[in-house]
Design a protein around this motif. Structure first.
Motif, PDB file in Angstrom:
ATOM      1  N   THR A 283     -16.041  21.706  -8.969  1.00 42.31           N
ATOM      2  CA  THR A 283     -16.244  20.853  -7.798  1.00 42.31           C
ATOM      3  C   THR A 283     -14.943  20.160  -7.402  1.00 42.31           C
ATOM      4  OG1 THR A 283     -16.907  18.959  -9.160  1.00 42.31           O
ATOM      5  CG2 THR A 283     -18.673  20.396  -8.347  1.00 42.31           C
TER       6      THR A 283
ATOM      7  N   LEU B 186     -13.585  22.821   6.244  1.00 45.34           N
ATOM      8  CA  LEU B 186     -14.526  23.435   5.299  1.00 45.34           C
ATOM      9  C   LEU B 186     -13.837  24.536   4.498  1.00 45.34           C
ATOM     10  CD1 LEU B 186     -17.605  23.592   7.672  1.00 45.34           C
ATOM     11  CD2 LEU B 186     -17.475  22.242   5.555  1.00 45.34           C
TER      12      LEU B 186
ATOM     13  N   THR C 170     -11.737  23.220   1.873  1.00 45.45           N
ATOM     14  CA  THR C 170     -12.505  22.561   0.816  1.00 45.45           C
ATOM     15  C   THR C 170     -13.103  23.603  -0.125  1.00 45.45           C
ATOM     16  OG1 THR C 170     -13.035  20.686   2.261  1.00 45.45           O
ATOM     17  CG2 THR C 170     -14.431  20.999   0.326  1.00 45.45           C
ATOM     18  N   ALA C 171     -13.677  24.661   0.431  1.00 40.85           N
ATOM     19  CA  ALA C 171     -14.313  25.690  -0.391  1.00 40.85           C
ATOM     20  C   ALA C 171     -13.289  26.404  -1.274  1.00 40.85           C
ATOM     21  CB  ALA C 171     -15.044  26.700   0.499  1.00 40.85           C
TER      22      ALA C 171
ATOM     23  N   ALA D  50     -11.956  24.433  -4.260  1.00 47.73           N
ATOM     24  CA  ALA D  50     -12.928  24.266  -5.351  1.00 47.73           C
ATOM     25  C   ALA D  50     -12.750  25.391  -6.364  1.00 47.73           C
ATOM     26  CB  ALA D  50     -14.355  24.259  -4.792  1.00 47.73           C
TER      27      ALA D  50
ATOM     28  N   GLY E  39     -16.611  20.365  -2.140  1.00 49.44           N
ATOM     29  CA  GLY E  39     -16.753  21.803  -2.357  1.00 49.44           C
ATOM     30  C   GLY E  39     -17.171  22.092  -3.771  1.00 49.44           C
TER      31      GLY E  39
ATOM     32  N   LEU F 258     -19.075  30.181  -2.889  1.00 46.96           N
ATOM     33  CA  LEU F 258     -18.638  28.797  -2.740  1.00 46.96           C
ATOM     34  C   LEU F 258     -19.448  28.085  -1.666  1.00 46.96           C
ATOM     35  CD1 LEU F 258     -14.867  29.766  -2.474  1.00 46.96           C
ATOM     36  CD2 LEU F 258     -16.122  29.234  -4.573  1.00 46.96           C
ATOM     37  N   GLU F 259     -19.519  26.762  -1.764  1.00 45.87           N
ATOM     38  CA  GLU F 259     -20.128  25.931  -0.731  1.00 45.87           C
ATOM     39  C   GLU F 259     -19.202  24.767  -0.426  1.00 45.87           C
ATOM     40  OE1 GLU F 259     -24.899  26.378  -1.633  1.00 45.87           O
ATOM     41  OE2 GLU F 259     -23.866  24.590  -2.339  1.00 45.87           O
ATOM     42  N   ALA F 260     -19.280  24.286   0.807  1.00 39.83           N
ATOM     43  CA  ALA F 260     -18.513  23.108   1.197  1.00 39.83           C
ATOM     44  C   ALA F 260     -19.343  22.303   2.191  1.00 39.83           C
ATOM     45  CB  ALA F 260     -17.182  23.506   1.830  1.00 39.83           C
TER      46      ALA F 260
END
Length: 148
Positions: free
Chosen positions: A38, A65, A68-69, A72, A105, A117-119
């Motif tokens: 994270t 975004l 950020t992803a 991570a 993220g 991945l997620e953001a």
């Protein structure tokens, strides 16, 4: 930044400059946890990022975004590795005004050299502004574009 995740860590620790795109977005490192995959970042959306009605253009939110992803995943990699984003899907949930936005993220799942991945971006009132899902591939630095 030509030295993979090691150069990323140096920039996040303030020992090297941010990449130009991240600097343009006003990126600021807040914290990261490599064990959980994270990261938290802040961005400064300026008036220069706005559309004719004064909202931050979605393309700038997507760039935040994206920035950020990927990091991570970078925070979990060896210094000689980097990541290559294969896909990014963004959802814009509400308008964003200029100001500080927080990006969170996480690495959702990694199998071999592929990572999911997620953001998310929130505004100063902690309202969710936009989200993204991304797929990335872990690569050796000698595979990165521009590598010698």
């Amino acid at each position: 930044m030509s030295e993979g995740a090691g150069a990323f860590r140096e920039a996040m620790e303030g020992r090297a400059p941010l990449p130009p795109a991240a600097a343009t977005l006003g990126m600021e490192f807040l914290d990261a946890d490599a064990a959980s995959g994270t990261i938290r970042l802040a961005f400064t959306a300026t008036e220069a990022f706005t559309n004719p009605v004064g909202n931050v253009l979605g393309a700038f939110l997507a760039a935040m975004l994206y920035d950020t992803a990927g990091p991570a995943l970078l925070a979990t990699l060896r210094p000689d590795q980097f990541q290559s984003t294969l896909e990014l899907t963004a959802s814009f949930l509400r308008p964003a005004r200029p100001g500080r936005l927080i990006g969170t993220g996480r690495v959702v799942h990694r199998v071999g050299d592929i990572a999911f991945l997620e953001a998310a971006l929130t505004d100063g009132e902690e309202r969710l502004i936009a989200t993204a899902a991304a797929t990335a591939r872990v690569i050796a630095m000698d595979e990165a574009p521009g590598a010698a």
